[in-house]
Design a protein around this motif. Structure first.
Motif, mmCIF file in Angstrom:
data_model
loop_
_atom_site.group_PDB
_atom_site.id
_atom_site.type_symbol
_atom_site.label_atom_id
_atom_site.label_comp_id
_atom_site.label_asym_id
_atom_site.label_seq_id
_atom_site.Cartn_x
_atom_site.Cartn_y
_atom_site.Cartn_z
ATOM 1 N N GLY A 268 1.764 -93.191 -46.381
ATOM 2 C CA GLY A 268 2.952 -92.340 -46.420
ATOM 3 C C GLY A 268 4.224 -93.117 -46.132
ATOM 4 O O GLY A 268 5.301 -92.762 -46.561
ATOM 5 N N MET A 269 4.078 -94.210 -45.398
ATOM 6 C CA MET A 269 5.249 -95.009 -45.025
ATOM 7 C C MET A 269 5.851 -95.722 -46.228
ATOM 8 O O MET A 269 7.011 -96.063 -46.231
ATOM 9 N N ASP A 270 5.041 -95.926 -47.279
ATOM 10 C CA ASP A 270 5.549 -96.620 -48.455
ATOM 11 C C ASP A 270 6.562 -95.784 -49.223
ATOM 12 O O ASP A 270 7.375 -96.320 -49.958
ATOM 13 N N THR A 271 6.508 -94.463 -49.057
ATOM 14 C CA THR A 271 7.376 -93.583 -49.833
ATOM 15 C C THR A 271 8.492 -92.958 -48.997
ATOM 16 O O THR A 271 9.200 -92.097 -49.480
ATOM 17 N N VAL A 272 8.639 -93.387 -47.772
ATOM 18 C CA VAL A 272 9.664 -92.826 -46.890
ATOM 19 C C VAL A 272 11.040 -93.294 -47.334
ATOM 20 O O VAL A 272 11.246 -94.483 -47.596
ATOM 21 N N GLU A 273 11.973 -92.350 -47.399
ATOM 22 C CA GLU A 273 13.362 -92.728 -47.627
ATOM 23 C C GLU A 273 13.987 -92.933 -46.254
ATOM 24 O O GLU A 273 14.313 -91.982 -45.547
ATOM 25 N N TRP A 274 14.096 -94.177 -45.848
ATOM 26 C CA TRP A 274 14.563 -94.508 -44.504
ATOM 27 C C TRP A 274 16.003 -94.059 -44.306
ATOM 28 O O TRP A 274 16.782 -93.958 -45.260
ATOM 29 N N LEU A 275 16.342 -93.791 -43.061
ATOM 30 C CA LEU A 275 17.714 -93.411 -42.729
ATOM 31 C C LEU A 275 18.630 -94.603 -42.915
ATOM 32 O O LEU A 275 18.287 -95.736 -42.566
ATOM 33 N N SER A 276 19.816 -94.324 -43.412
ATOM 34 C CA SER A 276 20.828 -95.379 -43.506
ATOM 35 C C SER A 276 21.297 -95.697 -42.091
ATOM 36 O O SER A 276 21.012 -94.952 -41.134
ATOM 37 N N GLY A 277 22.027 -96.733 -41.935
ATOM 38 C CA GLY A 277 22.578 -97.080 -40.621
ATOM 39 C C GLY A 277 23.440 -95.955 -40.071
ATOM 40 O O GLY A 277 23.353 -95.609 -38.890
ATOM 41 N N HIS A 278 24.245 -95.359 -40.921
ATOM 42 C CA HIS A 278 25.106 -94.253 -40.487
ATOM 43 C C HIS A 278 24.273 -93.034 -40.106
ATOM 44 O O HIS A 278 24.537 -92.392 -39.085
ATOM 45 N N GLU A 279 23.272 -92.699 -40.925
ATOM 46 C CA GLU A 279 22.403 -91.564 -40.606
ATOM 47 C C GLU A 279 21.665 -91.785 -39.286
ATOM 48 O O GLU A 279 21.545 -90.866 -38.473
ATOM 49 N N GLN A 280 21.186 -92.988 -39.073
ATOM 50 C CA GLN A 280 20.486 -93.314 -37.819
ATOM 51 C C GLN A 280 21.428 -93.147 -36.622
ATOM 52 O O GLN A 280 21.063 -92.595 -35.591
ATOM 53 N N SER A 281 22.656 -93.582 -36.770
ATOM 54 C CA SER A 281 23.648 -93.444 -35.708
ATOM 55 C C SER A 281 23.938 -91.971 -35.414
ATOM 56 O O SER A 281 24.003 -91.559 -34.247
ATOM 57 N N VAL A 282 24.119 -91.167 -36.467
ATOM 58 C CA VAL A 282 24.383 -89.738 -36.297
ATOM 59 C C VAL A 282 23.190 -89.063 -35.634
ATOM 60 O O VAL A 282 23.348 -88.255 -34.713
ATOM 61 N N TRP A 283 21.976 -89.376 -36.084
ATOM 62 C CA TRP A 283 20.760 -88.786 -35.519
ATOM 63 C C TRP A 283 20.653 -89.084 -34.028
ATOM 64 O O TRP A 283 20.425 -88.191 -33.214
ATOM 65 N N ARG A 284 20.834 -90.333 -33.651
ATOM 66 C CA ARG A 284 20.731 -90.710 -32.239
ATOM 67 C C ARG A 284 21.843 -90.071 -31.408
ATOM 68 O O ARG A 284 21.622 -89.672 -30.270
ATOM 69 N N SER A 285 23.013 -89.966 -31.980
ATOM 70 C CA SER A 285 24.116 -89.305 -31.285
ATOM 71 C C SER A 285 23.790 -87.836 -31.043
ATOM 72 O O SER A 285 24.059 -87.294 -29.960
ATOM 73 N N LEU A 286 23.219 -87.174 -32.044
ATOM 74 C CA LEU A 286 22.812 -85.775 -31.889
ATOM 75 C C LEU A 286 21.800 -85.624 -30.759
ATOM 76 O O LEU A 286 21.935 -84.744 -29.899
ATOM 77 N N LEU A 287 20.802 -86.496 -30.725
ATOM 78 C CA LEU A 287 19.790 -86.437 -29.667
ATOM 79 C C LEU A 287 20.400 -86.666 -28.286
ATOM 80 O O LEU A 287 20.070 -85.955 -27.328
ATOM 81 N N ARG A 288 21.276 -87.672 -28.184
ATOM 82 C CA ARG A 288 21.912 -87.956 -26.884
ATOM 83 C C ARG A 288 22.788 -86.800 -26.422
ATOM 84 O O ARG A 288 22.751 -86.405 -25.257
ATOM 85 N N GLN B 220 22.672 -83.565 -27.291
ATOM 86 C CA GLN B 220 21.845 -82.404 -26.943
ATOM 87 C C GLN B 220 21.188 -82.604 -25.579
ATOM 88 O O GLN B 220 21.208 -81.712 -24.733
ATOM 89 N N SER B 221 20.639 -83.771 -25.348
ATOM 90 C CA SER B 221 19.969 -84.052 -24.078
ATOM 91 C C SER B 221 20.954 -84.024 -22.911
ATOM 92 O O SER B 221 20.677 -83.437 -21.860
ATOM 93 N N ARG B 222 22.109 -84.648 -23.089
ATOM 94 C CA ARG B 222 23.113 -84.687 -22.021
ATOM 95 C C ARG B 222 23.632 -83.288 -21.695
ATOM 96 O O ARG B 222 23.711 -82.905 -20.529
ATOM 97 N N ILE B 223 23.967 -82.528 -22.724
ATOM 98 C CA ILE B 223 24.495 -81.178 -22.498
ATOM 99 C C ILE B 223 23.448 -80.322 -21.802
ATOM 100 O O ILE B 223 23.746 -79.627 -20.820
ATOM 101 N N GLU B 224 22.218 -80.360 -22.293
ATOM 102 C CA GLU B 224 21.156 -79.558 -21.685
ATOM 103 C C GLU B 224 20.926 -79.961 -20.228
ATOM 104 O O GLU B 224 20.802 -79.098 -19.359
ATOM 105 N N SER B 225 20.885 -81.249 -19.946
ATOM 106 C CA SER B 225 20.677 -81.719 -18.570
ATOM 107 C C SER B 225 21.812 -81.286 -17.646
ATOM 108 O O SER B 225 21.571 -80.838 -16.523
#
Length: 151
Positions: A3-23, A25-30
């Motif tokens: 399945g990993m051969d067909t994954v459309e990996w996140l772009s650098g910008h998408e990865q940054s946005v995703w991690r920012s969203l997680l941080r 959400q976690s910070r606000i909830e905490s």
């Protein structure tokens, strides 16, 4: 082929946005959880349970629906309801039409605890989220969250 051969990996910008969203959400909830516990003795999940019950018909919900409403597992909900029962904020009642099912019911004490906690909690939500955004950003955030919540 894996399945990993067909994954459309996140772009650098998408990865940054995703991690920012997680941080964020976690910070606000905490922060909100810590503030609620300090000010009212309620966890963020317990507050959410009381809110859901206060908004439900008859201030009662089936346990399985309440778990979905506050986005916790049934076992975690059972633990939280037990704690809220000990505090006198909630009681459990058996369902007449389902011998295995239970209602969680908001008590008068639970309603009073919710009312006492609500003003401070809403102020913290406003401070940590909405005061940091423009009205246009709030509109966009609502649209984005609506898109992300869809199955």
């Amino acid at each position: 082929m894996t399945g990993m051969d067909t994954v459309e990996w996140l772009s650098g910008h998408e990865q940054s946005v995703w991690r920012s969203l997680l941080r964020a959400q976690s910070r606000i909830e905490s922060e909100l959880d810590r503030d609620l516990q300090r000010e009212s003795g309620l966890s963020l999940v317990e507050y959410g349970i009381l809110v859901s019950l206060s908004e439900a018909d008859g201030e009662r919900m089936r346990m399985r629906h309440l778990a979905d409403s506050v986005i916790v597992s049934k076992s975690r909900l059972t633990h939280q309801i037990t704690r809220l029962e000990r505090m006198g904020y909630v009681r459990r009642e058996p369902c007449a039409d389902d011998r295995r099912g239970y209602w969680a019911v908001l008590t008068a004490e639970g309603g009073a605890a919710l009312a006492a906690a609500a003003r401070g909690h809403v102020a913290k939500v406003r401070e940590r989220v909405f005061d940091r955004l423009t009205p246009d950003q709030v509109q966009v955030l609502g649209e984005v969250m609506g898109a992300l919540e869809r199955p």
